[in-house]
Enzyme design. Structure first.
Site, mmCIF file in Angstrom:
data_model
loop_
_atom_site.group_PDB
_atom_site.id
_atom_site.type_symbol
_atom_site.label_atom_id
_atom_site.label_comp_id
_atom_site.label_asym_id
_atom_site.label_seq_id
_atom_site.Cartn_x
_atom_site.Cartn_y
_atom_site.Cartn_z
ATOM 1 N N TYR A 141 18.237 40.720 23.483
ATOM 2 C CA TYR A 141 17.996 42.131 23.185
ATOM 3 C C TYR A 141 16.668 42.637 23.756
ATOM 4 C CZ TYR A 141 21.783 41.647 19.741
ATOM 5 O OH TYR A 141 22.976 41.420 19.125
ATOM 6 N N LYS A 189 24.086 27.319 21.462
ATOM 7 C CA LYS A 189 25.201 27.140 22.404
ATOM 8 C C LYS A 189 24.668 26.200 23.498
ATOM 9 C CE LYS A 189 29.346 28.284 23.911
ATOM 10 N NZ LYS A 189 30.577 27.848 23.252
ATOM 11 N N ASP A 221 30.204 28.927 18.172
ATOM 12 C CA ASP A 221 31.641 29.179 17.963
ATOM 13 C C ASP A 221 32.150 28.395 16.754
ATOM 14 O OD1 ASP A 221 30.838 27.239 19.703
ATOM 15 O OD2 ASP A 221 32.498 27.429 21.094
ATOM 16 N N ASP A 245 22.697 37.969 14.734
ATOM 17 C CA ASP A 245 23.202 39.322 14.476
ATOM 18 C C ASP A 245 24.682 39.238 14.092
ATOM 19 O OD1 ASP A 245 23.511 42.022 14.389
ATOM 20 O OD2 ASP A 245 23.205 42.397 16.518
ATOM 21 N N ASP A 249 26.358 39.375 10.070
ATOM 22 C CA ASP A 249 27.335 40.412 9.682
ATOM 23 C C ASP A 249 28.641 39.771 9.224
ATOM 24 O OD1 ASP A 249 25.715 42.540 9.991
ATOM 25 O OD2 ASP A 249 26.972 43.603 11.425
#
Ligand code: NAD
Length: 353
Positions: A141, A189, A221, A245, A249
């Site tokens: 980001y 990852k 994942d 993020d 959520d």
């Protein structure tokens, strides 16, 4: 204890839920002989309406001088057509950056009377108590270059992390695990991304300093699947910005009551506390907003910024007891419960303190 709290109610239901949290804090302060003072400033759309910008330098300065910050919520349709740099969420991004809030903490714990509203079977979600520590100021980001090339037909984002940025968030993860159930899951990852391989190396180095904490590495994942299939297997999760993020959520819907969830964003010196939900413009001004996410955020402030653990626990227990007694706002559903408005819900919590 004497503390100065800057309050930023923001937009929509922000003021209604902030008033509720301040009433609860005043009750705690009377009971324990503390002296909390509250200074209110604008952020988001309400700041734009007054000052033509979503966050003023004066507000940033006040936050820098505060012992802690409480934020309601920002945003609403009214400001959706503004140019991107004037939109309410810019206020939030700017305050995070100005205060260097690099760690975002989301505890995800269901309340028994509400678990029937979870999208998961009660038998799967029951007993879960997860604490997500997300890196907030680095990664995809913020990395540059971030641009379009070749007439807009190629897009580039950059996932960049410096060692120090990873070290400080990983330490927060270990420290959180140490005071909870001593189990840290580091999510990355590393089979594909170089930044994740550095992340994993640093977790391996740091774990020497926390021999009492059990550490797992999990690919993002797998973590996304496991949050749904086996949420009770997690204690503390530490992860980078983008993965955090998404996972936080995902985690927040598991309990079936997003209006209940608090969060904290921490720097080395100051903390900003806010509920996970948004400004709920559809119910703003009606007096029916659920104040519990904001009240639980205030409890987090007492625990993490002021080290007032007993007071924080009293608030959390009062919220739990109020739900067990069947009291709830219109966004929640409790079997044979009593639906109340924001004011009454706050009174019930205060009487249970
Ligand atoms: P939202 O969380 O505001 O609302 C989603 C639904 O949940 C609505 O039906 C709302 O009435 C309900 N709800 C949310 N909080 C509630 C509460 N405390 N009590 C009762 N009901 C509650 O999300 P949205 O509708 O997608 O977004 C509305 C605005 O909020 C948008 O402008 C969005 O950008 C902004 N937003 C802000 C934040 C933040 O301030 N951190 C976070 C998310 C969304």
């Amino acid at each position: 204890m004497k503390k100065k709290v800057v309050v930023l109610p923001g937009d929509g239901i922000g003021q209604e839920i902030m008033d509720a949290a301040i009433q609860v804090l005043n009750k705690v302060s009377d009971t324990y002989n503390h002296n909390f003072t509250f200074e209110q400033y604008e952020i988001g759309g309400s700041s734009y309406d007054k000052y033509a910008e979503p966050l003023t330098d004066e507000t940033v300065e006040a936050c820098l001088q505060a012992d802690a910050i409480l934020l309601g919520a920002i945003g609403g349709e009214k400001w959706d057509s503004l140019p991107p740099h004037l939109r309410p969420e810019q206020g939030l991004l700017k305050i995070r950056k100005a205060l260097n809030l690099f760690a975002n903490i989301r505890p995800i714990k269901g309340f028994a009377p509400l678990l029937h509203a979870s999208p998961l079977k009660e038998s799967v979600i029951n007993g879960s108590d997860i604490y997500i520590v997300r890196e907030l100021t680095g990664g995809l980001y913020f990395g540059t270059p971030r641009e379009r090339r070749e007439d807009g037909n190629v897009a580039v984002d950059t996932l960049l992390y410096h060692r120090e940025e990873i070290e400080r968030i990983v330490e927060k993860g270990f420290e959180s695990a140490r005071i909870r159930n001593k189990h840290l899951t580091s999510v990355d990852k590393a089979n594909v991304l170089e930044s994740s391989r550095l992340w994993r190396e640093i977790v391996e180095e740091k774990k020497e300093q926390y021999p009492d904490v059990k550490v797992d590495h999990m690919l993002v994942d797998s973590a996304a699947m496991k949050l749904i299939t086996d949420p009770t297997s997690f204690d503390v999760i530490v992860t980078e910005n983008l993965f955090g993020d998404i996972l936080s959520d995902e985690g927040s819907v598991l309990t079936g009551s997003i209006g209940m969830l608090p969060s904290a964003s921490l720097s080395e010196t100051v903390g900003l506390y806010e509920p996970v939900h948004g400004s709920a413009p559809d119910i703003a001004g009606k007096g029916i907003a659920n104040p519990l996410g904001m009240i639980l955020s205030a409890a987090m402030m007492l625990r993490y910024s002021f080290d007032l653990n007993e007071e924080a626990e009293r608030i959390e227990q009062a919220v739990e007891k109020s739900l067990e007694q069947g009291y709830h706002t219109a966004d929640l559903n409790i079997n044979n419960g009593v639906e109340v408005d924001t004011k009454k819900m706050t009174e019930v919590v205060i009487s249970n303190l």
